[in-house]
Design an enzyme around this catalytic site. Structure first.
Site, short mmCIF file in Angstrom:
data_model
loop_
_atom_site.label_atom_id
_atom_site.label_comp_id
_atom_site.label_asym_id
_atom_site.label_seq_id
_atom_site.Cartn_x
_atom_site.Cartn_y
_atom_site.Cartn_z
N ALA A 38 -4.91 23.59 -48.88
CA ALA A 38 -3.79 22.60 -49.11
C ALA A 38 -4.73 21.20 -49.33
CB ALA A 38 -3.10 22.19 -47.82
N ASN A 39 -3.89 19.97 -49.33
CA ASN A 39 -4.66 18.85 -49.40
C ASN A 39 -4.18 17.63 -48.36
OD1 ASN A 39 -2.67 17.20 -50.68
ND2 ASN A 39 -2.74 18.67 -52.24
#
Ligand code: CTP
Length: 391
Positions: free
Chosen positions: A202-203
């Site tokens: 993810a980020n």
């Protein structure tokens, strides 16, 4: 102060239509209820009449004698079907006119909002999903259903949206503003790409900017579909929220929300996903080398929509997160992706997750440097520009 025709169909959640009616009247609206035979199994005509302060219509032939179903269909500014049972949705999708509610829904030219409520298995059934897709494609607005405690032992979406949320959605649909009658899609937040059932890539996107944009557009009267990855932000009032995890799910949700007048892609979509996500957790084997994760390219949602052959929104806006030569990269990105505007921000500082944003708006006409502003203010300015662009 608007006129709302409220169709109450057969679901245990019908009692919530009473609270919804109370909230809508409190907000100054006039509510005229139609009670289906199924709805009357769960809530009485007397209760609905008492709370709405209006006559409850429940019989096609009686209504015919009183005012006629065509006049009833012409009366409202908005038709709300809440709760909408699986059967009511199927009848709408197929254009049946076998009772007063379905006949009025077929005859009306007013916008329609549907708030489904049913057993999660019935909601998940391909027949119901196909019916919903047909309604959405015709421009019917949809609120919910939600997950949560239900009268049924099964879990999953099926629960009617809370009356307060529904009242806010209705308020936004009826709101006057330069974007009234426009549909805008907004993406927000990160995506999560599964490595295995428990791990993901993810980020750091918080969804703050995208959610603020959705709220600002709704405040100008737009009907907004917000497609969001997992975030801690509350749902903006008056916005239809579709929650997804992966980039591929985000693309599917955006495509299902088309057509739209404008689309704003504020999500930080993962460019890559693990090529294969095993259904079992990857175990560490004693002595064995760590596993290698091969990546596959995700679909580019912005480029797909910007280059859509038939359903390209009139205005397509992308975001660019850059750490160097921000404007130059953004200008190239605008052309490469085929979008109209790029909102470029320098993410080398604390922008991701932060409260403020310094952006450059890159359009065909050139580059505007906006001052460093709270994300809500960036959202308001952008929404105002969208309104201007759509005329
Ligand atoms: N975007 C998208 N789908 C993707 C990737 C990006 O819709 N699979 C959208 C984002 O929502 C954003 C814009 O495209 O509006 C960002 O473009 P992208 O090519 O990802 O650029 P950056 O994230 O800015 O970074 P880079 O140029 O380094 O790839």
């Amino acid at each position: 102060m608007s006129r709302i025709l409220l169709v109450v169909s057969g679901s245990v959640a019908a009692y919530k239509a009473l609270e919804l009616t109370r909230l809508l009247r409190k907000a100054g609206h006039e509510v005229s209820p139609i009670l289906t035979a199924g709805g009357a199994r769960f809530v009485t005509k007397e209760a609905l009449a008492g709370i709405s302060g209006a006559r409850v219509h429940d019989d096609l032939w009686a209504a015919e004698a009183e005012i006629g179903h065509i006049r009833l269909a012409r009366w409202p500014d908005l038709v709300v079907v809440a709760p909408a049972s699986a059967n009511m949705i199927a009848r709408m999708a197929n254009g049946l006119a076998d009772d007063l509610a379905s006949t009025v829904l077929l005859a009306t030219r007013a916008p329609v909002l549907v708030a489904p409520a049913m057993n999660p298995a019935m909601w998940a059934h391909p027949a119901t999903q196909a019916n919903m897709a047909a309604l959405r494609a015709r421009g019917v607005a949809v609120a919910g259903p939600e997950e949560g405690a239900m009268a049924e032992p099964e879990s999953g979406p099926g629960r009617l949206v809370e009356p307060a949320t529904l009242a806010a959605t209705i308020g936004a649909m009826l709101a006057d503003g330069p974007l009234k009658g426009r549909h805008v899609i907004v993406t927000s937040g990160p995506t999560q790409e599964a490595i295995d059932p428990v791990r993901y890539i993810a980020n750091r996107s918080s969804g703050k900017q995208g959610h603020a944009i959705a709220a600002a557009l709704a405040a100008l009267g737009a009907r907004v579909t917000l497609v969001s990855g997992p975030v801690a932000q509350p749902d903006p009032a008056g916005v239809t929220v579709r929650r997804i995890e992966s980039a591929r799910e985000m693309l599917a949700a955006v495509q299902a929300a088309l057509p739209a007048d404008a689309a704003i892609f504020a999500a930080a979509v993962a460019d890559f996903r693990p090529e294969a996500a095993p259904t079992q957790k990857i175990k560490k084997e004693p002595g064995a080398p760590p596993p290698e994760i091969r990546l596959a390219l995700n679909p580019d949602i912005l480029a797909t929509v910007a280059q859509h052959a038939t359903l390209r929104p009139r205005l397509v806006v992308g975001f660019a997160a850059e750490t160097e030569t921000v404007v130059q990269h953004a200008t190239a990105k605008r052309l490469r992706k085929g979008c109209d505007w790029i909102v470029a921000n320098d993410v080398s500082g604390d922008v991701m997750g932060g409260a403020e944003n310094a952006v450059h708006l890159v359009t065909e006409a050139g580059v505007e440097d906006w001052p460093r502003l709270p994300k809500e203010e960036v959202a308001r300015r952008l929404a105002a520009r969208v309104a201007e662009a759509l005329g």
